[in-house]
Motif scaffolding. Structure first.
Motif, PDB file in Angstrom:
ATOM      1  N   LYS A   1       0.825  -1.209   0.000  1.00  0.00           N
ATOM      2  CA  LYS A   1       0.000   0.000   0.000  1.00  0.00           C
ATOM      3  C   LYS A   1       0.858   1.257   0.000  1.00  0.00           C
ATOM      4  CE  LYS A   1      -4.026  -1.876   2.401  1.00  0.00           C
ATOM      5  NZ  LYS A   1      -4.819  -1.814   3.637  1.00  0.00           N
ATOM      6  N   VAL A   2       1.893   1.246   0.830  1.00  0.00           N
ATOM      7  CA  VAL A   2       2.781   2.400   0.913  1.00  0.00           C
ATOM      8  C   VAL A   2       3.500   2.618  -0.415  1.00  0.00           C
ATOM      9  CG1 VAL A   2       4.902   3.230   2.004  1.00  0.00           C
ATOM     10  CG2 VAL A   2       3.054   2.333   3.412  1.00  0.00           C
TER      11      VAL A   2
ATOM     12  N   TYR B   1       1.110   4.021  -3.093  1.00  0.00           N
ATOM     13  CA  TYR B   1       0.833   5.436  -2.840  1.00  0.00           C
ATOM     14  C   TYR B   1       2.040   6.296  -3.219  1.00  0.00           C
ATOM     15  CZ  TYR B   1      -0.386   9.735  -0.476  1.00  0.00           C
ATOM     16  OH  TYR B   1      -0.647  11.045  -0.208  1.00  0.00           O
ATOM     17  N   GLU B   2       3.234   5.851  -2.821  1.00  0.00           N
ATOM     18  CA  GLU B   2       4.437   6.623  -3.135  1.00  0.00           C
ATOM     19  C   GLU B   2       4.662   6.721  -4.638  1.00  0.00           C
ATOM     20  OE1 GLU B   2       7.543   4.710  -0.958  1.00  0.00           O
ATOM     21  OE2 GLU B   2       7.116   5.832   0.868  1.00  0.00           O
TER      22      GLU B   2
ATOM     23  N   ALA C   1       2.287  10.298  -4.188  1.00  0.00           N
ATOM     24  CA  ALA C   1       3.068  10.902  -3.102  1.00  0.00           C
ATOM     25  C   ALA C   1       3.650  12.256  -3.482  1.00  0.00           C
ATOM     26  CB  ALA C   1       4.174   9.961  -2.658  1.00  0.00           C
TER      27      ALA C   1
ATOM     28  N   GLY D   1      -5.526  11.098   1.624  1.00  0.00           N
ATOM     29  CA  GLY D   1      -4.470  10.195   1.181  1.00  0.00           C
ATOM     30  C   GLY D   1      -3.240  10.269   2.072  1.00  0.00           C
TER      31      GLY D   1
ATOM     32  N   TYR E   1      -1.687   7.318   4.376  1.00  0.00           N
ATOM     33  CA  TYR E   1      -0.267   6.991   4.169  1.00  0.00           C
ATOM     34  C   TYR E   1       0.484   7.020   5.499  1.00  0.00           C
ATOM     35  CZ  TYR E   1       4.535   7.756   2.495  1.00  0.00           C
ATOM     36  OH  TYR E   1       5.882   7.679   2.275  1.00  0.00           O
ATOM     37  N   ASN E   2       0.243   8.038   6.313  1.00  0.00           N
ATOM     38  CA  ASN E   2       0.911   8.136   7.612  1.00  0.00           C
ATOM     39  C   ASN E   2       0.498   7.013   8.550  1.00  0.00           C
ATOM     40  OD1 ASN E   2       2.466  10.359   6.987  1.00  0.00           O
ATOM     41  ND2 ASN E   2       0.942  11.812   7.701  1.00  0.00           N
TER      42      ASN E   2
ATOM     43  N   ASN F   1      -0.451   3.990   7.659  1.00  0.00           N
ATOM     44  CA  ASN F   1       0.222   2.777   7.191  1.00  0.00           C
ATOM     45  C   ASN F   1       1.701   2.783   7.561  1.00  0.00           C
ATOM     46  OD1 ASN F   1      -2.085   1.671   6.089  1.00  0.00           O
ATOM     47  ND2 ASN F   1      -1.732   2.541   4.073  1.00  0.00           N
TER      48      ASN F   1
END
Length: 163
Positions: free
Chosen positions: A12-13, A16-17, A21, A111, A115-116, A118
């Motif tokens: 997931k991270v 997103y990145e 990101a 988002g 993200y934070n 996770n």
């Protein structure tokens, strides 16, 4: 041994990145009000330039008719029309950009929060693994002088043997 939860969080991270990101993290440097004001300012400047360009093109297309009516024109009414058109254009684009930038900020903020979360979960999992690794590393490995095999001795071993 693979940890499925850790793999899912890392996936997931990473997604997103890779996808969002850059845009969202750049946006996170602003307060909501500042981001919206800056976006509206950019929109007002570009809409002003666009309005005057469109007006210039209109004048160029109708140049012959404008020259014919030049002596009979009421300049006050003409300037009022042009300035009211410009003001109306700015008002419409300001409201539109305010709504767009507010929604854009809100979506990006969600988002960033996800993200934070996770990342925090992932860091907790790494901390747990690190603590377990420290427990294992406290054991000392020694070589038996007779047959050369490794023996695991805990830190509480009082036999006096060391590596």
């Amino acid at each position: 041994m693979l940890d499925e939860i850790k793999i899912k969080l890392m996936t997931k991270v990473a997604i997103y990145e890779k996808n969002e990101a850059d845009r969202d993290l750049r946006l996170s440097h602003y307060y909501k009000e500042d981001y919206i004001k800056f976006g509206c300012l950019k929109t007002m400047i570009t809409s002003t330039v666009a309005y005057w360009l469109v007006l210039g093109v209109y004048i160029m297309l109708r140049y012959e008719k404008i020259l014919e009516d030049l002596n009979d024109a009421d300049y006050y009414k003409l300037m009022v029309k042009i300035l009211l058109g410009w003001g109306l254009t700015l008002a419409v684009f300001f409201v539109y950009s305010f709504i767009v930038y507010a929604i854009k900020y809100q979506i990006a903020r969600k988002g960033i929060v996800a993200y934070n979360k996770n990342l925090k979960k992932l860091l907790k999992l790494y901390d747990i693994r690190e603590k377990e690794a420290k427990k294992v590393s406290h054991r000392k490995k020694t070589i038996d002088s007779v047959d050369g095999e490794f023996d695991d001795l805990s830190s509480e071993d009082n036999t006096g043997r060391t590596e």
